[in-house]
Design an enzyme around this catalytic site. Structure first.
Site, short mmCIF file in Angstrom:
data_model
loop_
_atom_site.label_atom_id
_atom_site.label_comp_id
_atom_site.label_asym_id
_atom_site.label_seq_id
_atom_site.Cartn_x
_atom_site.Cartn_y
_atom_site.Cartn_z
N GLU A 129 -19.81 50.90 -26.72
CA GLU A 129 -20.26 49.72 -25.97
C GLU A 129 -21.64 49.89 -25.32
O GLU A 129 -21.81 49.54 -24.15
CB GLU A 129 -19.21 49.41 -24.91
N ASP B 296 -14.25 65.57 -23.89
CA ASP B 296 -14.06 65.39 -25.34
C ASP B 296 -12.73 65.98 -25.80
O ASP B 296 -12.18 65.56 -26.82
CB ASP B 296 -15.20 66.05 -26.13
N GLU C 5 -15.38 46.09 -27.77
CA GLU C 5 -16.69 46.51 -27.23
C GLU C 5 -17.31 45.41 -26.37
O GLU C 5 -17.94 45.69 -25.36
CB GLU C 5 -17.64 46.92 -28.36
N1 BES Z 1 -16.07 53.85 -25.36
C1 BES Z 1 -15.26 54.02 -26.50
C2 BES Z 1 -15.71 55.13 -27.39
C3 BES Z 1 -15.78 56.49 -26.71
C4 BES Z 1 -14.79 56.90 -25.85
C5 BES Z 1 -16.82 57.33 -26.97
C6 BES Z 1 -14.88 58.15 -25.24
C7 BES Z 1 -16.90 58.56 -26.37
C8 BES Z 1 -15.93 58.98 -25.49
C9 BES Z 1 -15.16 52.72 -27.32
O1 BES Z 1 -15.19 51.57 -26.55
C10 BES Z 1 -13.83 52.71 -28.00
O2 BES Z 1 -12.85 52.75 -27.32
N2 BES Z 1 -13.81 52.64 -29.32
C11 BES Z 1 -12.59 52.55 -30.09
C12 BES Z 1 -12.36 51.11 -30.46
C13 BES Z 1 -10.96 50.62 -30.41
C14 BES Z 1 -10.12 51.02 -29.24
C15 BES Z 1 -10.88 49.13 -30.67
C16 BES Z 1 -12.74 53.41 -31.32
O3 BES Z 1 -13.82 53.99 -31.51
O4 BES Z 1 -11.81 53.55 -32.09
ZN ZN Z 2 -13.39 51.34 -25.43
#
Ligand code: BES
Ligand code: ZN
Length: 611
Positions: A265, A375, A290
């Protein structure tokens, strides 16, 4: 060990001084795989200070001075693995509480900066030009710029970025202009460091709506414009629930396949994986997700990543509401929201019972990150346990009619702030304090268990199961009849989500015998699907049934794209199959140089290759 009192993952001390604004001036050097330039930080002292502590990771600091050029002394401490180094900058005199100071840092990033992936031309669709992109969340911004790398701190920024001619530079900000080689940006809304983002490549763009463009390499641009054509519709549905969108622009960037997440996002410019390009708009939920972060996460931000569920749980909760609001039939909408929640619950159950274990502290909603890298803590728990908790609260407080207003009030109250779980809880009690019934309902919530105990949620909502019934029936048929009787008519009327639900059940139960597996793959047309959500689950079924003929397809799948949601479970399943473990590790080691840092880092652990 916690690195500092407010945030276990950052050395910085925002209770003493905060960075309010950053002016970046950067050069993109593909030859040396580095960013170099200047960061001018505006710092507000909260206490009397004689030093400023920043996070840095693998940065080469060349000089630090005050705005007028006065040199400052600084010290870079020995790095701690995966957290980087504490950078201590000493002032020549005390900066009094309430005073402001500007300092200029000249620095270079390392070619192995964990936030950046530098791609060779052969790793791009066009095969002609290099490409670079960033992923800062959760704590990789420190490898791009010296900063207070804690979401407790929010700053505005401007940037001036030089890149070779013909390359587009994009950032998580409003793009003000670009001449031949220089692009300028401004982000007037304060953001946490993890939302800093940059991408540089030879790109094209197409208009999607009045405030949206999609960016991609030319090979993907038409498919991208088609897949995301409904973006403005989603933005309007989101605004109807949450209030005006405050970031002006909402663009999408389709990244190369190694991008490790489904979506990220980044303000003004969501990053997405090209695996969303299914050709059927079936992964729109990722875009809606997002978009919802524009409120939960980007406006109201978790104070540190122990409270990550405030970002992701809220966002999933809103994503499902907005997703449902796009369906005009009220009854259908409610069913679809519950169906998606059940899919989420299915994933949560798999994570808690099979992957992490019900006693694992990482299955708590609020986690302790004192000895854990964010992570390593990442899982579906903050997403699904978090959104399920909000649903339970919504149900017990009188449903959407009551809870939607609360939500808008919450967003309004905490926008542009960083908060923890207690602040959310206090505000909830405060908001409903005039109603004895609702206060009682809140007092009846088992807060300690919900927030601080591991394992499955203590209460599961009564979801509507009408959309899962058809799936359950087909599951029964598969389990009780022979291979020959499986027929496309069994699933003809299924939505992609229902097919996904069916495959997920098949993953969670005992593996199918090979003959039934193959018959199912063909009859239900899953073995040839172009939808990666289906391919991913199909390959896991094949691996679990020990189908050696699908091994090369599985390796190809994890080599061709780096979305961790797919790559990690497949690698874990392959690892559990002892006969192919060696080949699996070989495949990983061969592909590792082409993976982004966080994918390589986590898969390495999944394969027990820690060094
Ligand atoms: N903010 C996250 C991605 C993220 C989380 C990056 C933690 C680094 C550390 C993003 O909004 C997310 O949740 N993406 C999901 C999408 C889904 C839940 C619809 C994904 O990447 O699968
Ligand atoms: Zn998210």
């Amino acid at each position: 060990m916690a690195l500092s009192p407010l945030d276990p993952s950052s050395y910085s001390r925002p209770e003493l001084a905060v960075v309010k604004h950053v002016e970046l001036s950067l050069d993109v050097d593909f030859e040396n795989k580095q960013l170099s330039g200047l960061a001018l930080l505006t710092v507000n002292a909260i206490e009397d200070i004689n030093e400023l502590i920043l996070d840095s990771s693998d940065l080469k600091i060349e000089a630090i001075e005050l705005e007028d050029g006065t040199a400052l002394k600084y010290k870079l401490e020995e790095p701690l693995a995966n957290y980087g180094s504490k950078l201590i900058i000493t002032f020549n005199n005390i900066i009094g509480a309430g005073k402001q100071v500007k300092l200029r840092i000249k620095y270079k990033t390392s070619p192995s900066a964990t936030a950046l992936q530098w791609l060779e031309p052969k790793q791009t669709s066009g095969k002609k030009y290099p490409y670079m992109f960033s992923q800062c969340q959760p704590i990789h911004a420190r490898s791009i710029m010296p900063c207070q790398d804690s979401p407790a701190v929010k700053f505005t920024y401007t940037a001036e970025v030089s890149a070779p001619e013909n390359f587009s530079v994009l950032m998580s900000a409003i793009r003000d202009g670009s001449n031949n080689t220089k692009t300028t940006f401004r982000q007037p809304v304060p953001i946490p460091s993890y939302l800093l983002a940059i991408a540089v490549g030879v790109l094209e763009s197409r208009e999607l709506g009045p405030r949206s463009h999609v960016w991609a390499e030319k090979e993907e641009i038409e498919r991208s414009a088609w897949e995301f054509a409904d973006t403005e519709k989603y933005l309007q549905a989101a605004e109807a629930l949450c209030g005006p969108y405050q970031w002006t622009q909402y663009d999408l960037l389709v990244l190369p396949p190694s991008f490790p997440y489904g979506g990220m996002e980044n303000p003004c410019l969501t990053f997405v994986t090209p695996t969303l390009l299914a050709g059927d708009r079936s992964q729109a939920d990722v875009i809606v997700h997002e978009i919802m972060h524009s409120w939960t996460g980007n406006l109201v931000t978790n104070r540190n990543f122990e409270h990550f569920w405030l970002n992701e749980g809220f966002t999933v909760f809103l994503e499902r509401k907005v997703g449902a609001s796009l369906i005009s039939d009220k009854d259908e909408a409610r069913k679809s929201r519950d169906f998606n929640s059940l899919l989420g619950l299915q994933e949560l159950t798999e994570t808690i019972k099979d992957d992490l274990g019900v006693k694992n502290p990482l299955t708590q909603l609020v986690v302790n990150l004192s000895n854990v890298h964010p992570d390593d803590a990442f899982s579906t728990v903050p997403y699904e346990k978090g959104s399920l908790f909000l649903r339970v609260l919504e149900d017990s407080l009188g449903g959407p009619a009551v809870f939607d207003d609360f939500m808008r009030s919450y967003l309004n109250k905490f926008q542009k702030k960083s908060i923890d779980t207690d602040q959310f809880k206090s505000f909830l009690f405060e908001y409903f304090k005039d109603s004895a019934d609702l206060t009682k309902a809140l007092n009846d919530v088992d807060w300690a268990t919900w927030l601080h105990k591991p394992g499955m949620p203590p209460v599961i909502p009564e979801y509507d199961t009408s959309m899962t019934k058809a799936v359950k029936n087909v599951l029964l048929k598969i389990n009780s009849s022979d291979a020959e009787s499986l027929d496309y008519n069994d699933v003809r009327t299924f939505s992609p989500q229902q097919l996904i639900n069916l495959l997920q059940h098949l993953i969670d139960q005992d593996a199918l015998p090979l003959d039934k597996l193959r018959a199912l793959g063909e009859a239900y047309r899953v073995s040839t699907s172009k939808n990666t959500e289906i391919t991913y689950r199909w390959l896991r079924m094949c691996i679990r049934s020990r189908d050696e003929t699908k091994l090369n397809d599985s390796f190809a799948f994890v080599n061709q794209q780096g979305r961790m949601k797919y790559v990690r479970p497949i690698y874990r399943d392959l690892y559990a199959w002892e006969d192919v473990r060696e080949r699996t590790i070989e495949n990983f080691l061969r592909n590792e140089p082409y993976m982004m840092h966080v994918s390589a880092y986590t898969v390495r652990k999944d394969l027990h290759l820690n060094v």
